[in-house]
Design an enzyme around this catalytic site. Sequence first.
Site, mmCIF file in Angstrom:
data_model
loop_
_atom_site.group_PDB
_atom_site.id
_atom_site.type_symbol
_atom_site.label_atom_id
_atom_site.label_comp_id
_atom_site.label_asym_id
_atom_site.label_seq_id
_atom_site.Cartn_x
_atom_site.Cartn_y
_atom_site.Cartn_z
ATOM 1 N N CYS A 1 66.733 142.751 -25.418
ATOM 2 C CA CYS A 1 66.388 142.006 -24.208
ATOM 3 C C CYS A 1 65.049 142.441 -23.630
ATOM 4 C CB CYS A 1 67.491 142.166 -23.171
ATOM 5 S SG CYS A 1 69.093 141.513 -23.727
ATOM 6 N N CYS B 1 67.290 137.310 -25.458
ATOM 7 C CA CYS B 1 67.900 137.545 -24.152
ATOM 8 C C CYS B 1 66.873 138.099 -23.166
ATOM 9 C CB CYS B 1 69.085 138.502 -24.273
ATOM 10 S SG CYS B 1 68.703 140.054 -25.122
#
Length: 273
Positions: free
Chosen positions: A100, A179
């Site tokens: 992420c 993400c």
Amino acid sequence: MEHEQSHRLGKRRRKRCVILIVIVVLIVIVIIAVVLGLTLRQNKSEFESTFLSRCEKFDQYDCKKVWDAFQQAYVNKDPCKVPVEAYDPLIAAAPFKPQCNRMMFWSKTKDVVHGFTEKRDCFVTLEDTLLGSVLDGLTWCGKEGSKDTFTTGCPRTCENNPVDSFWIRASAAYADVACGDVTAMLSGSTTTPFDPTSTFAKVEVTRFKAPKVRSLNVVMVIQKNAKSNCKNASLQKLKNALHKGITYSCKDVPESRIQECGSKPQIACRTCW
């Protein structure tokens, strides 16, 4: 009588010459066959060795298992009949891990992107992952009736060729785990930075999903004689293609600034653009 004996002697000599020629030809054929066989085995061995040596730089993977899953996709198959899904077992053997806020995508900026990520560890491209790194820059295919891996004579013009199918499948799998804040580096040297025929447009952008992905931040690489920037009309199509809930931003960044950030680790990555 002498003439007859001379005739027989000449006939025997000609027969011996023919036999010698046949033997020489057979020897040459055998040598060529052996050399070709060794060359094919050497190519296969060299390719496999490259694959495994690159793989072993990554921890926590069974590289022999990954190699076997990779081969299953194309070995003993028509090199124009290797669909994208043929690589499903390979993706399962070495799945992509979400990173992420660090995942970088690109289109027509490969050299710039990797010149940056090779020196800084703040962003990760597909080619920095195990599968992307292992196969980056390589060509391979199989042939029906053969268990070998070939590195020459592999078609790239047919739709379902082994190399393109792999990169499409890997790009999809990498985008599926995107993400947080996602970054994409596009080229200001083209008239259409968001090219609808590119893998980024056709495969990756369509897989960014909110709320897992919060934002897409475009870095427009501006070189000398740039043909476009963040105001380019194609980027409106990019904004429209994003899943509802994903915010969009774009910033024009000189290539020289990206190179400077790559060579100076003391510069915080997030301040590079």
